[in-house]
Enzyme design. Sequence first.
Site, PDB file in Angstrom:
ATOM      1  N   TYR A 174      -0.576  32.000 -34.876  1.00  0.00           N
ATOM      2  CA  TYR A 174       0.625  32.406 -34.142  1.00  0.00           C
ATOM      3  C   TYR A 174       1.738  32.682 -35.141  1.00  0.00           C
ATOM      4  CZ  TYR A 174      -1.698  30.640 -29.918  1.00  0.00           C
ATOM      5  OH  TYR A 174      -2.581  30.410 -28.889  1.00  0.00           O
ATOM      6  N   PHE A 204      -2.621  31.941 -20.721  1.00  0.00           N
ATOM      7  CA  PHE A 204      -2.024  32.958 -19.845  1.00  0.00           C
ATOM      8  C   PHE A 204      -1.967  32.433 -18.412  1.00  0.00           C
ATOM      9  CE2 PHE A 204      -1.988  37.701 -18.548  1.00  0.00           C
ATOM     10  CZ  PHE A 204      -0.649  37.805 -18.856  1.00  0.00           C
ATOM     11  N   PRO A 205      -1.436  31.208 -18.210  1.00  0.00           N
ATOM     12  CA  PRO A 205      -1.508  30.587 -16.880  1.00  0.00           C
ATOM     13  C   PRO A 205      -0.659  31.258 -15.816  1.00  0.00           C
ATOM     14  CG  PRO A 205      -0.129  29.284 -18.333  1.00  0.00           C
ATOM     15  CD  PRO A 205      -0.767  30.337 -19.192  1.00  0.00           C
ATOM     16  N   LEU A 206       0.368  32.008 -16.227  1.00  0.00           N
ATOM     17  CA  LEU A 206       1.255  32.612 -15.237  1.00  0.00           C
ATOM     18  C   LEU A 206       0.868  34.038 -14.878  1.00  0.00           C
ATOM     19  CD1 LEU A 206       4.753  31.291 -16.350  1.00  0.00           C
ATOM     20  CD2 LEU A 206       3.309  30.524 -14.473  1.00  0.00           C
ATOM     21  N   GLY A 227       3.405  39.606 -14.680  1.00  0.00           N
ATOM     22  CA  GLY A 227       3.198  40.971 -14.227  1.00  0.00           C
ATOM     23  C   GLY A 227       3.165  41.017 -12.715  1.00  0.00           C
TER      24      GLY A 227
END
Length: 290
Positions: free
Chosen positions: A66, A211-213, A216
């Site tokens: 990262y 990417f839990p949310l 989009g």
Amino acid sequence: MTSVTADASGQFMIDGALPVNRLGYGTMQLTGPGVWGPPADPDEAVRVLRRAAELGVTLFDTADSYGPSVAEPLLRRALAPYDEDIVIATKAGLTRQGPDTWTPVGRPAYLRQQCEMSLRILGVERIALFQLHRVDPDVPLEDQVGELKALKDEGKIAHIGLSEVSVEEIEQARAVASIASVQNLYNLATRTAESVLDHCERHDIAFIPWFPLATGGLVRSGGPLETIASRLSATPSQLALAWLLHRSPVMLPIPGTSSIEHLEQNVAAAALQLTDEDMTELTSAVTAPS
């Protein structure tokens, strides 16, 4: 300012030995565009991390890639010396050649090098949870996991995790070493890892959805969750997190954000109570492959 803390999400014992509050924090969004380079405001990134800890977040997920080598130093700057309840989970096995470019490298010598680097950068004597970021198809899986086991046997890591793996790969890895966690893409709109989640639940392996949310369409204004969110006096993002927390007791969501306001909203999702009817409605509101 929210009065809800991550304690409201309940606790999970990783590998039966490492307690964490189930709602964690992911550091990927603290880097520059394309997960490349430093954030626009490093001081604000530090404030976000410190606020997360104040709000009871105990599981902080990061990776050497990262930035690369941006998120780990920010964690050390923000949180060291670490409180005894803070768990830093880092990863190795993906290399970076530029923005949004990721190449798996799982050679044992490389994984060992990156473990040593993370130990030094994070300023810890042992990494609580060290995850294989991706399986390198050019290196036997047993060699990759075997090196992590060697590092564990040497006391340099406490628990071993995997990322983006199948049920078959989990079982191959478990033949070599105890596997404490699995981190796969999973959210209300993308449920292709359903069988992996069910497998983890059967074996009491922590499942960390990245990417839990599903930012989009899922959480946008006018999106499929807006009506339900309005009825429950919540935001669509909070509903998406609450759904994950209610989906399985081994689920450890790690939503990331560079905003204190969004962080506090995410943590508040830990207190959102969903009925069985709410869960059914949310699950059916979003068409997702299973």
